[in-house]
Write a protein that holds these residues in place. Structure first.
Motif, PDB file in Angstrom:
ATOM      1  N   LYS A   1     -47.055 -21.347   9.468  1.00 13.08           N
ATOM      2  CA  LYS A   1     -46.133 -20.552   8.652  1.00 13.08           C
ATOM      3  C   LYS A   1     -44.738 -21.160   8.566  1.00 13.08           C
ATOM      4  O   LYS A   1     -44.017 -20.910   7.608  1.00 13.08           O
ATOM      5  N   MET A   2     -44.339 -21.949   9.559  1.00 10.37           N
ATOM      6  CA  MET A   2     -43.010 -22.576   9.554  1.00 10.37           C
ATOM      7  C   MET A   2     -43.052 -23.867   8.737  1.00 10.37           C
ATOM      8  O   MET A   2     -44.012 -24.626   8.826  1.00 10.37           O
ATOM      9  N   GLN A   3     -42.015 -24.110   7.970  1.00  8.62           N
ATOM     10  CA  GLN A   3     -41.919 -25.352   7.207  1.00  8.62           C
ATOM     11  C   GLN A   3     -41.524 -26.491   8.144  1.00  8.62           C
ATOM     12  O   GLN A   3     -40.591 -26.346   8.937  1.00  8.62           O
ATOM     13  N   PRO A   4     -42.195 -27.639   8.063  1.00  9.22           N
ATOM     14  CA  PRO A   4     -41.813 -28.766   8.917  1.00  9.22           C
ATOM     15  C   PRO A   4     -40.478 -29.368   8.484  1.00  9.22           C
ATOM     16  O   PRO A   4     -40.109 -29.305   7.313  1.00  9.22           O
ATOM     17  N   LYS A   5     -39.760 -29.936   9.439  1.00  4.24           N
ATOM     18  CA  LYS A   5     -38.463 -30.538   9.152  1.00  4.24           C
ATOM     19  C   LYS A   5     -38.604 -31.965   8.638  1.00  4.24           C
ATOM     20  O   LYS A   5     -37.691 -32.479   8.012  1.00  4.24           O
ATOM     21  N   ILE A   6     -39.726 -32.616   8.922  1.00  2.19           N
ATOM     22  CA  ILE A   6     -39.987 -33.953   8.388  1.00  2.19           C
ATOM     23  C   ILE A   6     -41.276 -33.888   7.571  1.00  2.19           C
ATOM     24  O   ILE A   6     -42.078 -32.972   7.730  1.00  2.19           O
ATOM     25  N   SER A   7     -41.460 -34.889   6.731  1.00  2.00           N
ATOM     26  CA  SER A   7     -42.655 -34.880   5.894  1.00  2.00           C
ATOM     27  C   SER A   7     -43.902 -35.105   6.746  1.00  2.00           C
ATOM     28  O   SER A   7     -43.853 -35.747   7.795  1.00  2.00           O
ATOM     29  N   ARG A   8     -45.003 -34.575   6.280  1.00  3.35           N
ATOM     30  CA  ARG A   8     -46.260 -34.731   7.022  1.00  3.35           C
ATOM     31  C   ARG A   8     -46.685 -36.191   7.101  1.00  3.35           C
ATOM     32  O   ARG A   8     -47.267 -36.615   8.091  1.00  3.35           O
ATOM     33  N   LYS A   9     -46.388 -36.962   6.063  1.00  2.48           N
ATOM     34  CA  LYS A   9     -46.739 -38.391   6.067  1.00  2.48           C
ATOM     35  C   LYS A   9     -46.018 -39.116   7.199  1.00  2.48           C
ATOM     36  O   LYS A   9     -46.642 -39.853   7.971  1.00  2.48           O
ATOM     37  N   ASN A  10     -44.699 -38.921   7.313  1.00  2.00           N
ATOM     38  CA  ASN A  10     -43.938 -39.562   8.394  1.00  2.00           C
ATOM     39  C   ASN A  10     -44.395 -39.060   9.760  1.00  2.00           C
ATOM     40  O   ASN A  10     -44.468 -39.834  10.723  1.00  2.00           O
ATOM     41  N   TYR A  11     -44.708 -37.783   9.851  1.00  2.00           N
ATOM     42  CA  TYR A  11     -45.180 -37.218  11.108  1.00  2.00           C
ATOM     43  C   TYR A  11     -46.510 -37.851  11.519  1.00  2.00           C
ATOM     44  O   TYR A  11     -46.700 -38.216  12.680  1.00  2.00           O
ATOM     45  N   MET A  12     -47.424 -37.990  10.569  1.00  2.00           N
ATOM     46  CA  MET A  12     -48.732 -38.580  10.878  1.00  2.00           C
ATOM     47  C   MET A  12     -48.593 -40.047  11.274  1.00  2.00           C
ATOM     48  O   MET A  12     -49.315 -40.525  12.149  1.00  2.00           O
ATOM     49  N   ILE A  13     -47.674 -40.767  10.653  1.00  2.00           N
ATOM     50  CA  ILE A  13     -47.436 -42.164  11.038  1.00  2.00           C
ATOM     51  C   ILE A  13     -46.990 -42.237  12.496  1.00  2.00           C
ATOM     52  O   ILE A  13     -47.481 -43.065  13.272  1.00  2.00           O
ATOM     53  N   LEU A  14     -46.066 -41.353  12.887  1.00  2.00           N
ATOM     54  CA  LEU A  14     -45.600 -41.332  14.281  1.00  2.00           C
ATOM     55  C   LEU A  14     -46.723 -40.968  15.245  1.00  2.00           C
ATOM     56  O   LEU A  14     -46.859 -41.566  16.318  1.00  2.00           O
ATOM     57  N   VAL A  15     -47.543 -39.985  14.870  1.00  2.00           N
ATOM     58  CA  VAL A  15     -48.644 -39.559  15.732  1.00  2.00           C
ATOM     59  C   VAL A  15     -49.649 -40.693  15.910  1.00  2.00           C
ATOM     60  O   VAL A  15     -50.093 -40.981  17.027  1.00  2.00           O
ATOM     61  N   VAL A  16     -50.014 -41.363  14.829  1.00  2.00           N
ATOM     62  CA  VAL A  16     -50.990 -42.457  14.906  1.00  2.00           C
ATOM     63  C   VAL A  16     -50.433 -43.605  15.744  1.00  2.00           C
ATOM     64  O   VAL A  16     -51.147 -44.168  16.587  1.00  2.00           O
ATOM     65  N   MET A  17     -49.170 -43.949  15.547  1.00  2.00           N
ATOM     66  CA  MET A  17     -48.576 -45.032  16.343  1.00  2.00           C
ATOM     67  C   MET A  17     -48.558 -44.676  17.825  1.00  2.00           C
ATOM     68  O   MET A  17     -48.881 -45.518  18.674  1.00  2.00           O
TER      69      MET A  17
END
Length: 102
Positions: free
Chosen positions: A58-74
């Motif tokens: 329900k909360m809007q993320p502060k960063i884009s999901r694409k950038n978040y997924m890049i950080l998670v994968v790295m």
């Protein structure tokens, strides 16, 4: 510092120390168990973050999901590569020193 802050710091240090002791025992039994432990840690943090941080999406993320997924994968790849070091019977304290140096 008040007593509660000191207690919190001590408990964090004790928790980290116990985590490393048990990790070393598990790795001695099965060097490949590091990957399973890493996966379970990621799964727990993902579920916890989804429930408590994003309030079930329900909360809007502060960063884009694409950038978040890049950080998670790295971060996940880095953790898996670090776990491969246990296949060479490197002691956990030595491994931690080299990881901290990076």
């Amino acid at each position: 510092m008040n007593a509660k802050a000191i207690y919190a710091v001590v408990m964090v240090l004790v928790g980290c120390g116990l985590n490393n002791v048990f990790l070393e025992y598990i790795i001695k039994l099965d060097p490949g168990a590091g990957h399973l432990i890493t996966f379970l840690q990621f799964l727990f943090i993902a579920i916890h973050g989804f429930v408590f941080t994003s309030k079930f999406g329900k909360m809007q993320p502060k960063i884009s999901r694409k950038n978040y997924m890049i950080l998670v994968v790295m971060f996940f790849i880095t953790s898996v590569v670090n776990n491969w070091a246990f296949d060479f019977n490197i002691p956990v304290p030595l491994h931690m020193i080299f990881r901290a140096g990076s």
